[in-house]
Write a protein that holds these residues in place. Structure first.
Motif, PDB file in Angstrom:
ATOM      1  N   LEU A 605     -50.387 -23.010 -22.343  1.00 59.10           N
ATOM      2  CA  LEU A 605     -49.217 -22.584 -21.571  1.00 59.10           C
ATOM      3  C   LEU A 605     -49.012 -23.466 -20.345  1.00 59.10           C
ATOM      4  O   LEU A 605     -47.884 -23.820 -20.003  1.00 59.10           O
ATOM      5  CB  LEU A 605     -49.410 -21.143 -21.122  1.00 59.10           C
ATOM      6  N   LEU A 608     -47.629 -26.677 -21.328  1.00 64.52           N
ATOM      7  CA  LEU A 608     -46.207 -26.513 -21.599  1.00 64.52           C
ATOM      8  C   LEU A 608     -45.405 -26.513 -20.300  1.00 64.52           C
ATOM      9  O   LEU A 608     -44.384 -27.199 -20.163  1.00 64.52           O
ATOM     10  CB  LEU A 608     -46.009 -25.186 -22.340  1.00 64.52           C
TER      11      LEU A 608
ATOM     12  N   ALA B  14     -42.050  -9.322 -27.258  1.00 63.74           N
ATOM     13  CA  ALA B  14     -42.100 -10.777 -27.291  1.00 63.74           C
ATOM     14  C   ALA B  14     -41.269 -11.316 -28.447  1.00 63.74           C
ATOM     15  O   ALA B  14     -40.555 -12.318 -28.308  1.00 63.74           O
ATOM     16  CB  ALA B  14     -43.551 -11.241 -27.406  1.00 63.74           C
ATOM     17  N   LEU B  18     -38.115 -13.756 -28.278  1.00 63.84           N
ATOM     18  CA  LEU B  18     -38.062 -15.013 -29.033  1.00 63.84           C
ATOM     19  C   LEU B  18     -36.790 -15.071 -29.858  1.00 63.84           C
ATOM     20  O   LEU B  18     -36.115 -16.114 -29.896  1.00 63.84           O
ATOM     21  CB  LEU B  18     -39.299 -15.129 -29.922  1.00 63.84           C
ATOM     22  N   SER B  21     -33.908 -16.081 -27.889  1.00 62.89           N
ATOM     23  CA  SER B  21     -33.905 -17.508 -27.577  1.00 62.89           C
ATOM     24  C   SER B  21     -33.603 -18.354 -28.807  1.00 62.89           C
ATOM     25  O   SER B  21     -33.009 -19.431 -28.697  1.00 62.89           O
ATOM     26  CB  SER B  21     -35.248 -17.904 -26.981  1.00 62.89           C
ATOM     27  N   LEU B  24     -30.049 -18.420 -29.004  1.00 59.94           N
ATOM     28  CA  LEU B  24     -29.512 -19.372 -28.030  1.00 59.94           C
ATOM     29  C   LEU B  24     -29.582 -20.796 -28.559  1.00 59.94           C
ATOM     30  O   LEU B  24     -28.667 -21.602 -28.363  1.00 59.94           O
ATOM     31  CB  LEU B  24     -30.324 -19.256 -26.729  1.00 59.94           C
ATOM     32  N   ALA B  25     -30.680 -21.079 -29.227  1.00 60.65           N
ATOM     33  CA  ALA B  25     -30.849 -22.444 -29.705  1.00 60.65           C
ATOM     34  C   ALA B  25     -30.066 -22.696 -30.987  1.00 60.65           C
ATOM     35  O   ALA B  25     -29.583 -23.789 -31.231  1.00 60.65           O
ATOM     36  CB  ALA B  25     -32.333 -22.713 -29.934  1.00 60.65           C
ATOM     37  N   THR B  41     -33.062 -10.679 -25.488  1.00 55.34           N
ATOM     38  CA  THR B  41     -34.007 -11.041 -24.443  1.00 55.34           C
ATOM     39  C   THR B  41     -34.203  -9.868 -23.487  1.00 55.34           C
ATOM     40  O   THR B  41     -35.321  -9.538 -23.093  1.00 55.34           O
ATOM     41  CB  THR B  41     -33.504 -12.273 -23.695  1.00 55.34           C
ATOM     42  N   VAL B  45     -37.794  -8.303 -22.963  1.00 57.11           N
ATOM     43  CA  VAL B  45     -38.490  -8.226 -21.687  1.00 57.11           C
ATOM     44  C   VAL B  45     -38.766  -6.766 -21.362  1.00 57.11           C
ATOM     45  O   VAL B  45     -39.850  -6.410 -20.863  1.00 57.11           O
ATOM     46  CB  VAL B  45     -37.665  -8.913 -20.587  1.00 57.11           C
TER      47      VAL B  45
ATOM     48  N   CYS D  12     -44.992 -16.294 -28.462  1.00 57.25           N
ATOM     49  CA  CYS D  12     -43.558 -16.052 -28.639  1.00 57.25           C
ATOM     50  C   CYS D  12     -42.781 -16.453 -27.388  1.00 57.25           C
ATOM     51  O   CYS D  12     -41.753 -17.128 -27.461  1.00 57.25           O
ATOM     52  CB  CYS D  12     -43.308 -14.568 -28.920  1.00 57.25           C
ATOM     53  N   ILE D  13     -43.289 -16.015 -26.229  1.00 65.98           N
ATOM     54  CA  ILE D  13     -42.539 -16.301 -24.998  1.00 65.98           C
ATOM     55  C   ILE D  13     -42.532 -17.807 -24.729  1.00 65.98           C
ATOM     56  O   ILE D  13     -41.519 -18.381 -24.304  1.00 65.98           O
ATOM     57  CB  ILE D  13     -43.167 -15.540 -23.814  1.00 65.98           C
ATOM     58  N   ALA D  14     -43.664 -18.440 -24.989  1.00 70.28           N
ATOM     59  CA  ALA D  14     -43.709 -19.886 -24.786  1.00 70.28           C
ATOM     60  C   ALA D  14     -42.691 -20.577 -25.685  1.00 70.28           C
ATOM     61  O   ALA D  14     -41.929 -21.453 -25.236  1.00 70.28           O
ATOM     62  CB  ALA D  14     -45.113 -20.407 -25.076  1.00 70.28           C
ATOM     63  N   ALA D  15     -42.655 -20.144 -26.923  1.00 69.11           N
ATOM     64  CA  ALA D  15     -41.679 -20.733 -27.840  1.00 69.11           C
ATOM     65  C   ALA D  15     -40.266 -20.466 -27.346  1.00 69.11           C
ATOM     66  O   ALA D  15     -39.395 -21.351 -27.373  1.00 69.11           O
ATOM     67  CB  ALA D  15     -41.873 -20.157 -29.243  1.00 69.11           C
ATOM     68  N   ALA D  16     -40.051 -19.244 -26.898  1.00 69.88           N
ATOM     69  CA  ALA D  16     -38.721 -18.896 -26.407  1.00 69.88           C
ATOM     70  C   ALA D  16     -38.345 -19.805 -25.239  1.00 69.88           C
ATOM     71  O   ALA D  16     -37.228 -20.337 -25.183  1.00 69.88           O
ATOM     72  CB  ALA D  16     -38.709 -17.430 -25.975  1.00 69.88           C
ATOM     73  N   LEU D  17     -39.277 -20.003 -24.328  1.00 76.63           N
ATOM     74  CA  LEU D  17     -38.988 -20.849 -23.171  1.00 76.63           C
ATOM     75  C   LEU D  17     -38.662 -22.278 -23.595  1.00 76.63           C
ATOM     76  O   LEU D  17     -37.746 -22.910 -23.059  1.00 76.63           O
ATOM     77  CB  LEU D  17     -40.178 -20.854 -22.212  1.00 76.63           C
ATOM     78  N   LEU D  18     -39.433 -22.746 -24.559  1.00 71.19           N
ATOM     79  CA  LEU D  18     -39.172 -24.099 -25.041  1.00 71.19           C
ATOM     80  C   LEU D  18     -37.774 -24.207 -25.620  1.00 71.19           C
ATOM     81  O   LEU D  18     -37.037 -25.177 -25.375  1.00 71.19           O
ATOM     82  CB  LEU D  18     -40.198 -24.484 -26.100  1.00 71.19           C
ATOM     83  N   LEU D  19     -37.398 -23.197 -26.410  1.00 72.46           N
ATOM     84  CA  LEU D  19     -36.048 -23.210 -26.999  1.00 72.46           C
ATOM     85  C   LEU D  19     -34.982 -23.178 -25.913  1.00 72.46           C
ATOM     86  O   LEU D  19     -33.966 -23.877 -25.990  1.00 72.46           O
ATOM     87  CB  LEU D  19     -35.886 -22.011 -27.933  1.00 72.46           C
ATOM     88  N   ASN D  20     -35.238 -22.350 -24.898  1.00 74.13           N
ATOM     89  CA  ASN D  20     -34.282 -22.300 -23.784  1.00 74.13           C
ATOM     90  C   ASN D  20     -34.146 -23.669 -23.135  1.00 74.13           C
ATOM     91  O   ASN D  20     -33.035 -24.133 -22.855  1.00 74.13           O
ATOM     92  CB  ASN D  20     -34.751 -21.319 -22.706  1.00 74.13           C
ATOM     93  N   PHE D  21     -35.283 -24.286 -22.907  1.00 70.95           N
ATOM     94  CA  PHE D  21     -35.274 -25.582 -22.229  1.00 70.95           C
ATOM     95  C   PHE D  21     -34.557 -26.612 -23.095  1.00 70.95           C
ATOM     96  O   PHE D  21     -33.800 -27.457 -22.595  1.00 70.95           O
ATOM     97  CB  PHE D  21     -36.718 -25.995 -21.934  1.00 70.95           C
ATOM     98  N   TRP D  22     -34.794 -26.491 -24.381  1.00 70.27           N
ATOM     99  CA  TRP D  22     -34.106 -27.414 -25.293  1.00 70.27           C
ATOM    100  C   TRP D  22     -32.602 -27.242 -25.170  1.00 70.27           C
ATOM    101  O   TRP D  22     -31.850 -28.211 -25.072  1.00 70.27           O
ATOM    102  CB  TRP D  22     -34.577 -27.139 -26.732  1.00 70.27           C
ATOM    103  N   THR D  39     -31.509 -17.554 -19.198  1.00 71.04           N
ATOM    104  CA  THR D  39     -32.453 -17.005 -20.171  1.00 71.04           C
ATOM    105  C   THR D  39     -33.879 -17.428 -19.835  1.00 71.04           C
ATOM    106  O   THR D  39     -34.826 -16.656 -20.007  1.00 71.04           O
ATOM    107  CB  THR D  39     -32.076 -17.482 -21.576  1.00 71.04           C
ATOM    108  N   MET D  40     -34.010 -18.638 -19.364  1.00 72.61           N
ATOM    109  CA  MET D  40     -35.350 -19.068 -18.941  1.00 72.61           C
ATOM    110  C   MET D  40     -35.897 -18.147 -17.864  1.00 72.61           C
ATOM    111  O   MET D  40     -37.072 -17.773 -17.878  1.00 72.61           O
ATOM    112  CB  MET D  40     -35.299 -20.496 -18.387  1.00 72.61           C
ATOM    113  N   ASN D  43     -37.009 -14.906 -19.501  1.00 75.58           N
ATOM    114  CA  ASN D  43     -38.253 -15.069 -20.254  1.00 75.58           C
ATOM    115  C   ASN D  43     -39.443 -15.287 -19.329  1.00 75.58           C
ATOM    116  O   ASN D  43     -40.570 -14.901 -19.652  1.00 75.58           O
ATOM    117  CB  ASN D  43     -38.125 -16.231 -21.234  1.00 75.58           C
ATOM    118  N   THR D  44     -39.162 -15.905 -18.189  1.00 77.67           N
ATOM    119  CA  THR D  44     -40.240 -16.106 -17.222  1.00 77.67           C
ATOM    120  C   THR D  44     -40.782 -14.765 -16.728  1.00 77.67           C
ATOM    121  O   THR D  44     -41.983 -14.620 -16.482  1.00 77.67           O
ATOM    122  CB  THR D  44     -39.716 -16.930 -16.044  1.00 77.67           C
TER     123      THR D  44
END
Ligand code: NA
Ligand code: NA
Lengths: 933, 113, 162, 89, 500, 109
Positions: A605, A608, B14, B18, B21, B24-25, B41, B45, D12-22, D39-40, D43-44
């Motif tokens: 994490l 990341l 979670a 996901l 998101s 979103l993507a 989301t 959350v 899951c949250i890490a993946a979600a954050l990555l997708l958001n960032f993308w 959204t980031m 998710n944070t």
């Protein structure tokens, strides 16, 4: 004490003539004269003592750390100069009273003259090298003012600046020489130094010492090649020339040679440099004088030549030479002062100094003509006049030089040649002015004799020339012996002041000079033509000013090249310095970069998060020109920074970072509205590469530093805080206790910074008007709805909620993450949200708070809390807390730290609101801008 | 038992986060993308926050409900954010209700081009 | 309600929020919370002069319950569509004619719509007559409109406007 | 049990954050990026809460609450900027 | 514990705060308050100098926490002297400003007082991070003041100044951070002890922080090549601001002096940072400054470059790290500060009478008061060029004498050439401004007594410093000795007890 | 982890420095913000990397060093004040100089 008073009287008395001028010109002149006379009167007693072979001394401690004391001493040489300075000074004051025109500010003239007189007396009386230097430079400064007296004239201003530059520079060199000299001897006291001649001459630093001091002497006495300032100083009023440029200031240089003669002379170097310079000056200036059409120009070059002669006499290095030198100092002072005065009278009466215009003055002013002719005779070395005596001593000296071996005769030949020129220019002064037919186109016609009193000084001086010339033994002899004795710092040589030594070789030389000079003058027209054709001498003045202008131009070029007004350059230099500061110690091999600690393992994490931050940061760079996008990327960086704080156990920091972040974004957006939305690529490729390289260097350096730091253990004082936080500070959140207690002073400073920033920003926004884009970058007109209804209504509902959170953070901050700062930001953000959703006017109607008083009271409460501890006799900011019990409410804690935190809270709210509200209001007065930005 | 419940809420939350998101993507158009974050989301959350409530309440220091506040807050703000973003997009596309009353019910909900 | 407690429901809400924040029901916190809950509306009351009175708090609670349930449904529905094939979706803009007149009520309706299945409020006409809704996957617009009006707008009308 | 659930949730949250960032990087429009940022932030919050459970620390609550508030304010500001240019008027 | 130690900080702070409450209201009240506070500051400063000159070092433990845990204020001769100097410059500048300059923008008095707060705090604090905080205070206040009155040139110069100092602040934090990472402390005395005890392994990081601090303080002091911001800023600031800024570069000089005598002393474990670099850089600064003086086209630009020269001169003294050199610098420091301040005010008075020609060296209207202003200018020029007999000469003399033989040739030639260049340039300036006139007088507004007096007083200080050179150098020497034997400082700070 | 921290700071500093060297005010402000993030992180890391132990007194386990945290907090606040100031100064400069070049030159773009 008398000695000090002699100096102080004219120096401080300089203030009086400018005041006395209110009572008339005569009053001013009388004041100056009275001061001079008083100084002279004061000098009588010490002079008598000196004549009785007891030097008078005075000592006053001033700057003991450097051994800089007021040390004065009057010996024979000083006595001679005091007499010259005060005596001729008195005559010049009388003369100037009639010379200066009605329109000339006389008070100022006398003031500056007295100032100069004081400085010159100081030079003569100093028994301390540094003190001598001080007065030396003061003569330069006061002569600057005197030369530029007619400051509306270009030649006066330029002449003054040239004189100051040359003599000032010489003085600085001399300072260095003096410091060396005192280093060698271990004392600044001149009388001590004079006794240490052998030590000095044997010292390895002798040569630089001598040369530096000589530069001082030569510049002051206008020796070749520093001579050129003197002719241009002739722009001064003639009394100034009569005083400074004949009798006193220019004599300071040769005075110094005489003063330090026992300490410095007697080496080959001395002989070559002093003698050579003197000889060159003597010849060159005598030759040049002949060709000057300007009356004062002729006298100036003649002066230079005579100074060269005196220098040469000291340079020869024999005791007799020194005696002759001193003698010529006296003689030159008398005849040259009178000649300048005569020239001044002629100038005064005819309105010009050009000898091609002035002719036949004998007819118009016979009295003056007689005086001038006698003085000129002295200058030429005519027997029965004082100039003849010292010149003959000079000729005699040149015959006995052995240092030059088989070429020794050259010196005598050169002396004779100089004598020929001297006679020639003296003849010109007499013939070309007083005879030679009728005057041509005089500005004032007809000329006549000057006022009676204007001639008295000339008469006195000319009388002296005659008296000394005829009865040397009864007039000048004691003074000469006294002065020469102190110059030699030992027994006097055998010499005779008789007028007639028989048909000796020196007399033959005088004769040759007289005849040759008159012959030369008779052929002058041919000579002038020849000179114009063969030796068009480069004009030193032009050269000098060209050099100065060139220097100034170059200085401008260098300065502009460095300080080119480019922030990019300045930043790059600063960053380059920082890079060096980081890189050099890391690269050289002292100490190690990496510490002994093992690495903590990576977790996915965090990796990341780091990646997101890195990419976002790079994105900010790549998208810097799509400015809004860059702001969004920047806020991602900020978000990850907050997460990093959470990740590594700093919740307070995370809270702060998050709140500050959003305020910053709002601020950037408010500002961005008035800036171009898109940048252009405008740096060259090379510039970008350079910047990137620098950036990589510093980035790498700081990265290495981080790594080095993280891998080494350290001991910290943090344990004390952990232990004392609860018992001493009354809070469990140690960070907060540090902020409001242990290091509360930092926090007080920090809110002060915020307060000042807000005030300064408020100032920045004062009357600022900016063009306001009416469309977005793509040309779309802005949405019409200022405040979307749905947003407005929901956010109004959020306000009390946010305030509640803010109060929560405030109250809990001492024990859990939070505190006044974060609470303040939350409150401010809640209000800013209302501003955004409902508008400034709307919000301010409902929340009519003046921000300035809020800020002021915030800082005040914080400081007053600190001051409160005085009442318990504790230092500023000492905290107190206690646990209290109330029925119903239960236990609770009250701490002064909370009051302090309230100050922080109020300041933060006030600051953020002041900044953002006023920035928001900017649009109200800015002008809509038709063209898109 | 409680641990299972906590784990369940955690995973469900979670996963919803996901999914939001992913939407979103993945979805082709901003207006469609909006649906993911505003709903999934938020709920996701919310699920995690409930897990937190359960977790900290059961640790013996009494009931810990304050995470619910965050959920409440998100429920209040998420629709507004979505509304504003949609409005901004409509504005950028020149299709705001005010400026172009021409949007009719039944317009293809894809204003991407 | 009166001068000292102009917004009792809000105060109650704030009091609860305070207790949630401090995570405690100690007497001191109850008291402090009460003080704040009473005080803050006084301080901020001027921010909603046109705030509609709540006519029926119980209906409000029921509305919230319905909403929470719908949110869960909404999520399941949206999740299915997100994960499914996107080209089969039938997105649409729908103009919802409004019967509500109070701005706050409209705001609540708009929020509700955004939180519930497959719809996001996107714009409000300047005359407050229409709400523009974006729907992710529409079969029948009319029934969607009718459903919204019946399920959300009507109760809101009762709560706020009567 | 809990640790496995936590691991899944973190992933899951890490993946979600990555997708958001993308999405944030990809755009294509500014509202896309704003939405991604928003959204980031949300998710944070999840990430923070997970972290709190993981460390068994309740000190992250305030941070999570603030992220919720600040994310909203940031989004409002950015959208207002797109709509009106002038965000406080 | 002597509470007077914190008064130089609290007085301007409270004066600033109350002035803030009076913003946009009652300029007279603002003036009275500001003036009263500054006058009181001067009195307190004199008292502090008297205490310090008794030879002890006074320590004030803020919050009653002992060093190194709490922040301490430390009063030694150096800090006392600088506080007094600041108060004098401030008081006279303020007297000048209240004739109208303070009403040309918003909040002059607030910014002015808070500037003093930052200066006094920086001089007094014994904690490195707290020094950073006070640096920021004085910087942000100086930003506001630098911009005071605005105008394109002033704004641009300020922008440059601000950006550079923001970078500088970042570097400062990196340096402080590195030091903390190694020593775990922030108190300057404690840092000195800890650094003396660190092993050679830490040398790389310690030297980095020492060098970074030099860069940071060098930027504030305006050492080559970090001086480039100064000329534009100083020469375009409002007159009272420029005059007050005369003290600003001295903060950098102070920090260098403090840091490299206490934390990184020349004979300490991190020896070769300042002692190797400072002297050559200082001499280059003098040279470049002198070139700038010569090339100036306006009086204020020339004064600004004279500031650069003076910084180089000061650091040339300090860079020798011996009693003589530091004594010279400490005598020269008040001289140059006072004279520069006076010159800036004088330049303003001159420019006001030259109409649109302003202070450019081009022929302009004749001055209305050529004699009064001329006498002052002459005095100032003599002092600034280091010509005898005024204090500038004595300072340079002390400097020339202090130098070690191996450096003498460079120091002497550069410092003396600098004097010559200043002499040439200032005589040219005076000649152009006062004598080379053209056309009619531009104004009928004479400089009134209340503007002339502060300028004249500042310049007359040079005369006073000459007369009192004996006692002043004695104080400077005592200060230098105190600085070079930091044990007294360490004992005072670290052994003091809490007042229970 | 230490390497990662160092790398992150290195990148932030690099990006910040590069932007600070640009010719227009807005990128410069962005660069200063990035630099300020980097510096704050650096200062924060002087307390080393400690997981899950916020400095709350009263516990028995060793916690993170509170001093760097307090320093960073101060630095963040001061940094905010400075960023705000320089941003608005950039606006003023645009008003006075007519464009957003750091030296006030160039066209009005
Ligand atoms: Na003639
Ligand atoms: Na606005």
């Amino acid at each position: 004490m008398d000695l000090l008073l002699i100096i102080l009287l004219p120096t401080l008395g300089a203030l009086l003539p400018p005041l006395a001028i209110r009572f008339g010109r005569s009053a001013s002149a009388w004041t100056a004269a009275a001061i001079t006379a008083a100084a002279l009167l004061l000098a009588v007693e010490p002079l008598l003592a000196v004549f009785n072979a007891t030097p008078v001394e005075y000592h006053l401690s001033w700057l003991p750390q450097v051994g800089f004391d007021l040390q004065l001493r009057m010996d024979g040489l000083a006595a001679l100069f005091v007499i010259l300075i005060l005596g001729i000074g008195l005559l010049v004051i009388l003369y100037a009273r009639y010379y200066l025109a009605e329109s000339d500010p006389m008070g100022r003239f006398y003031g500056m003259l007295l100032l100069f007189m004081g400085a010159m007396l100081g030079v003569a009386l100093s028994d301390h090298l540094l003190l001598l230097l001080v007065f030396w430079e003061l003569t330069s400064l006061s002569s600057f003012l005197l030369i530029s007296y007619w400051n509306h004239r270009t030649d006066a201003r330029r002449g003054a600046r040239m004189a100051l530059t040359i003599t000032g520079a010489g003085g600085l060199a001399m300072l260095a020489g003096f410091l060396l000299l005192s280093h060698i001897v271990g004392s600044y006291q001149i009388s001590v130094i004079l006794d240490a001649g052998d030590l000095i001459r044997a010292h390895p630093l002798y040569a630089p010492t001598l040369l530096l001091i000589l530069i001082g002497a030569f510049t002051k006495s206008a020796q070749f090649p520093f001579h050129f300032w003197l002719p241009h100083a002739m722009a001064a009023p003639t009394p100034v020339s009569a005083y400074l440029h004949s009798a006193t200031m220019v004599k300071a240089g040769v005075f110094l040679l005489a003063r330090l003669y026992p300490a410095l002379s007697g080496t080959e170097l001395w002989f070559i440099v002093v003698g050579g310079t003197g000889l060159a000056t003597l010849l060159f200036a005598a030759y040049t004088a002949l060709f000057k059409h300007d009356l004062k120009g002729l006298l100036a070059y003649s002066t230079i030549s005579h100074l060269g002669l005196i220098t040469l006499l000291f340079g020869i290095g024999t005791p007799l030479g020194a005696v002759a030198g001193v003698f010529h100092i006296i003689n030159h002072a008398t005849f040259k002062a009178s000649l300048f005065m005569a020239a001044g009278i002629i100038d005064h009466e005819t309105g010009t100094r050009d000898m091609r215009l002035i002719n036949g003055m004998w007819k118009y002013m016979p009295h003056t003509a007689t005086l001038a002719m006698v003085a000129a005779g002295a200058m030429a070395g005519v027997p029965l006049l004082n100039g003849f005596l010292s010149k003959e001593m000079f000729f005699a000296e040149t015959l006995y030089i052995v240092e030059l071996g088989s070429l020794s005769w050259l010196l005598a030949a050169a002396a004779t040649l100089a004598g020929i020129f001297a006679v020639a220019y003296s003849a010109r002064f007499i013939h070309d002015v007083f005879f030679n037919g009728e005057p041509v186109n005089l500005p004032k016609y007809p000329p006549h004799e000057p006022p009676r009193y204007m001639k008295i000084p000339v008469e006195i001086l000319v009388a002296l020339c005659l008296l000394v010339g005829v009865f040397p033994a009864f007039t000048v002899a004691p003074l000469l012996a006294l002065a020469a004795g102190s110059v030699l710092n030992g027994p006097l040589p055998e010499y005779s002041l008789a007028i007639w030594h028989g048909f000796s070789l020196p007399f033959m030389m005088s004769l040759v000079a007289l005849v040759g000079g008159i012959a030369l003058y008779s052929q002058r027209h041919r000579l002038f033509r020849l000179r114009d054709r063969l030796f068009p001498v480069p004009d030193a003045r032009t050269l000098f000013w060209q050099a100065i202008e060139w220097l100034i131009d170059q200085a401008q070029v260098v300065t502009r090249a460095l300080e080119n007004g480019s922030l990019q350059r300045y930043s790059a230099l600063l960053l380059l310095a920082a890079f060096a500061a980081i890189a050099v110690p890391l690269l050289d091999n002292r100490g190690t970069l990496s510490g002994p600690l093992p690495m903590t393992p990576l977790d996915p994490l965090t990796v990341l998060g780091a990646l997101v931050m890195i990419i976002a940061a790079i994105t900010v760079v790549l998208w810097q020109r799509q400015r809004l996008t860059a702001v969004i990327a920047l806020s991602v960086v900020g978000l990850v920074v907050s997460l990093t704080f959470v990740r590594y156990s700093a919740p307070d920091l995370a809270l702060t970072q998050l709140s500050v972040e959003v305020v910053t974004i709002v601020l950037l957006l408010l500002a961005l509205f008035f800036l171009p939305q898109q940048g252009m690529a405008e740096s060259s490729h090379a510039r970008r590469s350079r910047d990137l390289l620098l950036a990589l260097g510093i980035g790498g350096g700081v990265g290495l530093l981080t790594w080095g730091m993280l891998t080494r253990p350290y001991e910290t004082i943090a344990g004390y805080y952990m232990e004392n936080s609860l018992p001493g500070g009354g809070g469990a959140n140690v960070v907060n206790v540090i902020l409001v207690d242990f290091r509360g002073f930092d926090t007080l400073g920090e809110i002060t910074v915020l307060a000042i920033a807000a005030i300064a920003i408020y100032t920045l926004l004062d009357r600022l008007q900016l063009p306001m884009p009416t469309t977005d970058p793509q040309g779309r007109v802005w949405s019409q709805e200022r405040h979307p209804v749905i947003l407005a209504h929901i956010t109004r509902f959020l306000l009390p909620l946010a305030l509640l959170v803010s109060i929560f953070l405030f109250l809990r901050g001492h024990n859990t993450p939070g505190g006044g700062f974060i609470a303040g930001l939350v409150t401010a953000i809640a209000l800013i949200l209302q501003y955004m959703a409902s508008g400034i006017d709307w919000t301010q109607q409902r929340w009519p708070v003046q921000h300035h008083p809020v800020i002021a009271s915030g800082v005040f409460i914080a400081s007053a809390t600190g001051i409160g501890s005085w009442f318990f006799d504790r230092p500023f900011l000492t905290s107190a807390f206690g646990h209290f019990h109330l029925p119903l409410a239960g236990d609770f804690e009250l701490a002064t730290a909370m009051l302090f935190d309230l100050g922080v809270y109020l300041t933060v709210v006030g600051v953020v609101m002041l900044i953002l509200a006023n920035l928001g209001k900017l649009t109200k007065r800015s002008t809509p801008d038709g063209e898109p930005n | 038992m409680l641990e299972i419940l906590i784990s369940l809420f955690l995973v469900i939350g979670a996963v919803f986060a996901l999914i939001g998101s992913i939407g979103l993507a993945r979805l082709p158009d901003l207006f469609m993308r909006l649906h993911g974050p505003t709903k999934a989301t938020t709920l996701g959350v919310g699920g995690i926050l409930i897990a937190s409530v359960l977790h900290f309440s059961h640790r013996g220091e009494g009931l810990s409900l304050h995470e619910l506040l965050i959920t409440v807050f998100l429920f209040i703000t998420a629709p507004i954010s979505a509304y504003l973003i949609a409005r901004a997009m409509l504005h950028l596309k020149g299709k705001s209700l005010k400026e172009n009353p021409g949007i009719k019910t039944g317009d293809k909900g894809n204003l991407q081009n | 309600m009166n001068r000292w407690l102009p917004h009792p429901l809000l105060s109650l809400f704030l009091w609860l929020v305070w207790l949630l924040l401090v995570n405690s029901v100690a007497p001191g916190q109850l008291l402090l919370g009460a003080v704040l809950a009473a005080g803050l509306p006084l301080l901020t009351g001027r921010f909603w002069p046109d705030h509609p009175p709540l006519h029926n708090p119980w209906k409000m609670l029921r509305y919230i319950a319905v909403l929470l349930w719908d949110i869960v449904l909404a999520n399941l529905a949206v999740a299915r569509r997100i994960l499914g094939p996107t080209h089969q979706l039938r997105p649409a803009f729908i103009q919802l004619p409004l019967d509500l007149h109070n701005d706050f009520a409209i705001s609540v309706l708009a929020s509700t719509i955004s939180l519930t299945p497959g719809t996001v409020s996107s714009d409000l006409s300047p005359d407050r007559q229409f709400l523009l809704i974006h729907a992710l996957d529409v079969e029948d617009e009319a029934s969607l409109v009718a459903q919204i009006k019946q399920r959300y707008e009507q109760p809101l009308k009762e709560i706020f406007e009567c | 049990m809990l640790s496995i659930a936590l691991a899944i949730a973190f992933a899951c949250i890490a993946a979600a954050l990555l997708l958001n960032f993308w999405r944030l990087l990809r755009g294509p429009e500014l509202p896309d990026r704003i939405l991604a940022l928003d959204t980031m932030y949300i998710n944070t919050i999840a990430l923070l809460v997970l972290f709190g459970i993981y460390l068994d620390l309740s000190t992250f609550f305030e941070a999570a609450l603030l992220i919720a508030m600040m994310g909203f304010v940031g989004t409002v500001a950015l959208c207002k900027y797109l709509l009106r240019g002038d965000i406080i008027e | 514990m002597n509470h007077w130690l914190i008064v130089p900080i609290l007085l301007p702070l409270l004066a600033g705060v109350f002035n803030l409450l009076l913003v946009n209201r009652r300029p007279h009240l603002q003036r009275t308050l500001s003036l009263g506070a500054t006058a009181a500051l001067a009195v307190v400063a004199m008292y502090l100098v008297a205490i310090a000159d008794a030879g002890h070092i006074e320590v004030y433990q803020l919050g009653n926490w002992p060093a190194p845990f709490g922040i301490v204020l430390v009063l030694d001769r150096l800090s006392a002297m600088l506080i007094l100097l600041t108060a004098i410059v401030a008081l006279l500048t303020l007297l000048y400003a209240i004739n109208g300059d303070d009403q040309r923008g918003r909040d002059f008095h607030v910014l002015f007082q808070l500037q003093l707060l930052g200066l006094n705090g920086a001089f007094l604090t014994g904690d490195l991070f707290n020094l950073f905080v006070f640096f920021e205070i004085l910087l942000i206040a100086s930003y506001g003041l630098a911009l005071y009155g605005f105008g394109a040139v002033r704004t641009r110069a300020s922008l440059h100044y601000v950006v550079l100092n923001l970078i500088g602040s970042g570097l400062f934090l990196i340096a402080v951070g590195t030091l903390y990472a190694i020593t775990g402390t922030l108190n300057m005395a404690d840092l000195a002890l800890k650094i003396a005890a660190t092993d050679a392994e830490e040398m790389a990081l310690l030297r980095t922080s020492a060098l970074l601090l030099l860069v940071v303080f060098g930027l504030k002091a305006a050492i080559l090549p970090l001086h480039l911001w100064l000329p534009a800023l100083y020469s375009n600031a409002a007159a009272p601001v420029a005059a007050l800024f005369a003290i600003m570069t001295k903060v950098g000089v102070y920090a260098i002096l403090r840091t490299y005598t206490l934390i990184f002393p020349a004979e300490g474990s991190v020896p070769d940072v300042a002692s190797d670099l400072l002297l050559p850089l200082a001499l280059l600064t003098v040279a470049i400054g002198a070139i700038g003086v010569l090339g100036s086209q306006r009086l204020r630009e020339m004064i600004a470059y004279l500031v650069v020269v003076s910084v180089g001169t000061l650091l040339a003294g300090i860079g020798q790290f011996n009693v003589g050199g530091i004594t010279a610098a400490l005598y020269y420091l008040p001289h140059t500060t006072l004279v520069t301040a006076g010159l800036f005010l004088l330049a303003d008075l001159i420019a006001r009478q030259r109409g649109s020609t302003d202070d450019h060296f081009t022929p302009g209207p004749p001055l209305l008061q050529p004699t009064t202003l001329g006498v002052l200018f002459f005095l100032a020029a003599v002092a600034a060029a280091g010509m005898p007999p005024l204090s500038g000469f004595l300072g340079k003399l002390l400097l020339l004498k202090s130098v070690q033989p191996q450096h003498a040739i460079w120091l002497w030639s550069i410092v003396l050439s600098g004097s010559l260049v200043a002499l040439i340039a200032l005589s040219r300036a005076g000649s152009r401004l006062f004598w080379k006139t053209e056309g009619e007088q531009a104004t009928t507004m004479q400089a009134d007594f209340f503007r002339l007096a502060p300028a004249a007083t500042l310049l007359a200080m040079s005369v006073a410093m000459m007369v009192l050179a004996g006692p002043l150098t004695r104080f400077a020497e005592a200060t230098a000795t105190q600085l070079l034997m930091p044990q007294q400082y360490l004992d005072a700070v670290l052994s003091s007890e809490e007042t229970s | 982890m230490e390497t990662l921290a160092a790398l992150t700071i290195a990148v932030l500093v690099t990006c910040g420095v590069y932007l600070v060297l640009r010719a227009r005010t807005f990128p410069v402000v962005l660069g200063l913000s990035l630099l300020s993030y980097a510096v704050n992180l650096f200062l924060f890391f002087t307390g080393r990397l400690v997981t899950g132990a916020p400095p709350l007194a009263g516990g028995s386990v060793p916690t993170a060093d509170p001093i760097p945290q307090a320093l960073v907090l101060t630095a963040i606040v001061i940094g905010f004040g400075m960023t705000a100031f320089v941003m608005i100064l950039a606006l003023r400069a645009r008003g006075e100089l007519g464009n957003d070049h750091v030296d006030g030159k160039g066209g009005n773009i």
